[in-house]
Scaffold this active site. Structure first.
Site, PDB file in Angstrom:
ATOM      1  N   PRO A 115      42.676  77.612  49.916  1.00  0.00           N
ATOM      2  CA  PRO A 115      41.348  76.990  49.798  1.00  0.00           C
ATOM      3  C   PRO A 115      40.889  76.933  48.347  1.00  0.00           C
ATOM      4  O   PRO A 115      41.030  77.906  47.599  1.00  0.00           O
ATOM      5  CB  PRO A 115      40.462  77.921  50.628  1.00  0.00           C
ATOM      6  CG  PRO A 115      41.385  78.505  51.647  1.00  0.00           C
ATOM      7  CD  PRO A 115      42.716  78.653  50.945  1.00  0.00           C
ATOM      8  N   CYS A 116      40.336  75.778  47.963  1.00  0.00           N
ATOM      9  CA  CYS A 116      40.073  75.531  46.539  1.00  0.00           C
ATOM     10  C   CYS A 116      38.599  75.651  46.160  1.00  0.00           C
ATOM     11  O   CYS A 116      38.244  75.422  45.002  1.00  0.00           O
ATOM     12  CB  CYS A 116      40.577  74.140  46.165  1.00  0.00           C
ATOM     13  SG  CYS A 116      39.761  72.808  47.086  1.00  0.00           S
ATOM     14  N   GLN A 117      37.720  76.009  47.093  1.00  0.00           N
ATOM     15  CA  GLN A 117      36.285  76.027  46.781  1.00  0.00           C
ATOM     16  C   GLN A 117      35.961  76.940  45.605  1.00  0.00           C
ATOM     17  O   GLN A 117      35.057  76.664  44.824  1.00  0.00           O
ATOM     18  CB  GLN A 117      35.475  76.457  48.015  1.00  0.00           C
ATOM     19  CG  GLN A 117      35.498  75.461  49.152  1.00  0.00           C
ATOM     20  CD  GLN A 117      36.646  75.714  50.118  1.00  0.00           C
ATOM     21  OE1 GLN A 117      37.667  76.290  49.756  1.00  0.00           O
ATOM     22  NE2 GLN A 117      36.484  75.292  51.351  1.00  0.00           N
TER      23      GLN A 117
END
Length: 405
Positions: A115-117
């Site tokens: 996940p890149c958040q």
């Protein structure tokens, strides 16, 4: 070659590798709807291999339920989708499940994008601590644990550009150091999906790593010819207005042509998920103004330029690009998961249709083939599409790696 897909989402990365002939032995993903999509895609490939795609089509036509579809699929095929969060607590069980699937065989590649958040510009802007305390900063450590366990020759790790500068570059340095300790060399490039035949400007960091003893280096990718523009990409889709949908056999406006052959798929004539979200009258008025401004002045209408009766946000001096249209004559700007919340950044270029993108249109911009079905709600489908790696981009990466090996 056998592949494990981590943080798999709806399977954009694994779809590209699969199209190139790789075998996906396991997808690991926590989101329930994305896992349903992965299982349905597994069902598609199994039925295609058995020359039973008529069963899959019956499901798309809603003549049978998902449960009835899955009854035709061996349980071991569906069990390749491991629906769980990757964490210190769950990893031992995930390892055991994958070992049961592969038996004595080895894993050749691991692919996936944590996940890149925590690394994204938008995520940092919303968080007062700039995501420094977000545990997703360290999901790469789980990825490396899979590398140590299954010892693949090569891995592909996808993420946003922000990973390069996260924590003043410390994250990338830590990744490199941990990979070296695990026995891998790595290199990275910022790649743009448009250079791989995708009708979208989408820059992502692609890290590729390989075992130290392997005679390998970061691949050189040939830039593809300009992808179809949005007008070409949408030309066979019937017109719909906000809140409408059209699906079924023989619903395309034209027969398949050369520019659409990678999207429409050979002999495919079953349109699905051409569904647009409903909008209130205020938004529809704004949509028309945005498209008109572009058509007449070739510029984006700013929020503080709207007539006062259409302004609903108290602070009209920030986020001035709240509304943005897709342009017929060019490629799309980046599709992101926010499209699941509203379509204001993805207004259809046809003022007569006056709506945001349909699920199928967004999927096409991401280069998903039309036979790919996204499970569960409209919102879930948009989220899956926005989070995905474009399959055409993934396929070219898979192709060049295969040639190199």
């Amino acid at each position: 070659m056998k592949v494990i897909d981590l943080f798999a989402g709806a399977g954009g990365l694994s779809e590209g590798f699969r199209q190139e002939g790789y075998e996906i032995v396991a997808h690991v993903e926590m989101d329930k709807s994305a896992c349903n999509t992965l299982r349905t895609r597994e069902a598609y490939y199994y039925l295609k291999q058995k020359k039973l795609l008529n069963i899959y089509n019956e499901y798309l036509l809603q003549n049978i339920t998902r449960g009835e579809l899955y009854k035709y699929i061996p349980q071991e095929i569906l069990d390749k989708v491991i629906q769980t969060e990757i964490s210190n607590k769950t990893i031992p069980k995930i390892f055991a499940q994958i070992e049961e699937i592969i038996g004595e065989e080895t894993v050749d590649l691991i692919i996936g994008g944590p996940p890149c958040q925590a690394y994204s510009t938008a995520g940092k802007a919303r968080d007062p601590n700039k995501m420094k305390n977000d545990p997703r900063n360290y999901f790469y450590r789980y990825y490396i644990r899979f590398l140590k366990k299954f010892n693949p020759k090569i891995f592909v790790f996808e993420n946003v550009r922000g990973i390069l500068t996260a924590q003043e570059g410390k994250v990338l340095k830590n990744i490199r150091r941990n990979l070296k300790n695990a026995g891998y060399k790595m290199d990275h490039r910022i790649l743009n999906a448009k250079d791989f035949g995708v009708s979208q400007i989408r820059e992502r960091v692609i890290i590729i790593g390989w075992k130290k003893e392997l005679d390998f280096e970061y691949p050189k990718f040939k830039i593809k010819p300009e992808p179809p523009n949005i007008k070409e990409l949408f030309k066979d889709l019937p017109k719909i207005k906000a809140g409408e949908q059209i699906s079924g056999k023989e619903k395309y406006l034209i027969k398949q042509n050369k520019s659409l052959e990678k999207i429409r798929c050979k002999n495919w004539d079953l349109l699905t998920q051409h569904i647009s979200r409903p909008n209130n009258e205020n938004d529809l008025k704004i949509y028309k103004l945005v498209v008109n401004t572009w058509n007449n002045e070739r510029r984006i209408l700013k929020y503080n330029e709207l007539p006062s009766e259409l302004v609903t946000h108290k602070n009209s001096d920030i986020f001035l690009d709240r509304y943005k249209n897709i342009k017929y004559e060019t490629l799309s700007h980046t599709i992101v998961a926010h499209i699941a919340k509203d379509g204001h950044y993805y207004i259809h270029p046809d003022i007569e249709q006056n709506r945001s993108l349909s699920i199928r249109e967004a999927a096409r911009i991401q280069s998903f083939p039309d036979d790919f079905y996204f499970e569960d709600s409209r919102t879930a489908a948009f989220k899956q599409i926005g989070n995905a790696v474009p399959p055409l981009m993934a396929r070219e990466i898979a192709h060049v790696i295969k040639k190199s090996i």
